[in-house]
Design an enzyme around this catalytic site. Structure first.
Site, short mmCIF file in Angstrom:
data_model
loop_
_atom_site.label_atom_id
_atom_site.label_comp_id
_atom_site.label_asym_id
_atom_site.label_seq_id
_atom_site.Cartn_x
_atom_site.Cartn_y
_atom_site.Cartn_z
N TYR A 238 5.26 -7.92 10.09
CA TYR A 238 4.27 -8.03 9.03
C TYR A 238 3.04 -8.73 9.60
O TYR A 238 3.13 -9.82 10.15
CB TYR A 238 4.81 -8.83 7.84
CG TYR A 238 3.80 -9.02 6.75
CD1 TYR A 238 3.42 -7.96 5.94
CD2 TYR A 238 3.18 -10.25 6.56
CE1 TYR A 238 2.46 -8.11 4.94
CE2 TYR A 238 2.23 -10.42 5.56
CZ TYR A 238 1.88 -9.34 4.77
OH TYR A 238 0.93 -9.50 3.79
N VAL B 11 4.40 1.03 1.66
CA VAL B 11 4.68 -0.14 2.49
C VAL B 11 4.77 -1.35 1.57
O VAL B 11 3.91 -1.56 0.71
CB VAL B 11 3.60 -0.35 3.56
CG1 VAL B 11 3.88 -1.62 4.37
CG2 VAL B 11 3.50 0.85 4.49
N ASP C 168 -3.46 9.67 13.64
CA ASP C 168 -4.07 9.21 12.41
C ASP C 168 -4.84 7.91 12.66
O ASP C 168 -4.70 6.94 11.92
CB ASP C 168 -3.01 9.03 11.33
CG ASP C 168 -3.61 8.88 9.93
OD1 ASP C 168 -4.75 9.31 9.72
OD2 ASP C 168 -2.92 8.33 9.05
N GLY D 260 0.84 -1.20 0.00
CA GLY D 260 0.00 0.00 0.00
C GLY D 260 0.87 1.24 0.00
O GLY D 260 2.08 1.18 0.23
N LYS E 153 -7.65 5.50 12.42
CA LYS E 153 -8.78 5.20 11.55
C LYS E 153 -8.78 3.71 11.23
O LYS E 153 -7.75 3.05 11.40
CB LYS E 153 -8.70 6.04 10.27
CG LYS E 153 -7.43 5.83 9.46
CD LYS E 153 -7.32 6.84 8.33
CE LYS E 153 -6.01 6.67 7.59
NZ LYS E 153 -5.80 7.75 6.62
N PRO E 154 -9.91 3.18 10.80
CA PRO E 154 -9.99 1.73 10.55
C PRO E 154 -8.95 1.20 9.57
O PRO E 154 -8.50 0.06 9.70
CB PRO E 154 -11.41 1.54 10.01
CG PRO E 154 -12.19 2.65 10.64
CD PRO E 154 -11.22 3.82 10.67
#
Length: 149
Positions: free
Chosen positions: A100, A32, A144, A25, A146-147
């Site tokens: 990970y 990442v 930050d 992502g 958030k789901p």
């Protein structure tokens, strides 16, 4: 910022022991990757976060990145990701190597499993609160939350 394609990092070895496999992502500051850490013949999956903004052009991004390394490295709660290492690429881009976690983000769970039963919601929120409590005890505020994170 480095180009929107991150494929040129695939196969690169960082720090002599972390091999970049593929992009997982990306966001405004970085990307990442799934990577592999080698211990002789043994390997383990790792997440490699790479600052993709040129530190010479964006020193504020570099400062935030190193602050993140510093802060996340202080955490040891089972519901917080662990940082294993950090360093610089050959192009002087900073990276950090983390645990990970294979699975779905909370955002993905919400989108696919909604409505989520109350008992499961309570269990998820309790885990988040426990991890945040450790961070807050160490003076860390997650800015930050958030789901997707």
């Amino acid at each position: 910022m480095i180009g929107s394609s991150y494929s040129h990092f695939t196969g690169v070895t960082l720090g002599g022991k972390y091999v970049v496999k593929h992009l997982v992502g990306h966001g405004g500051m970085g990307a990442v990757f799934l990577g592999v850490q080698r211990f002789g013949a043994t390997e383990r999956a790792v997440a490699i976060k790479l600052l993709t903004r040129d530190p010479a052009v964006d020193p504020a991004a570099l400062k935030r990145f190193y602050r993140e390394v510093e802060v996340v490295g202080l955490l040891s709660h089972p519901n917080s990701v662990r940082v294993y290492d950090f360093g610089l690429t050959e192009d002087n881009l900073p990276y950090m190597v983390m645990e990970y976690l294979d699975g779905r983000s909370l955002k993905e769970v919400i989108l696919s499993d909604a409505p989520i039963p109350l008992e499961r919601c309570v269990h998820i929120v309790a885990q988040i609160c426990d991890a945040l409590a450790e961070a807050h005890d160490k003076g860390i505020v997650h800015r930050d939350l958030k789901p997707a994170n």
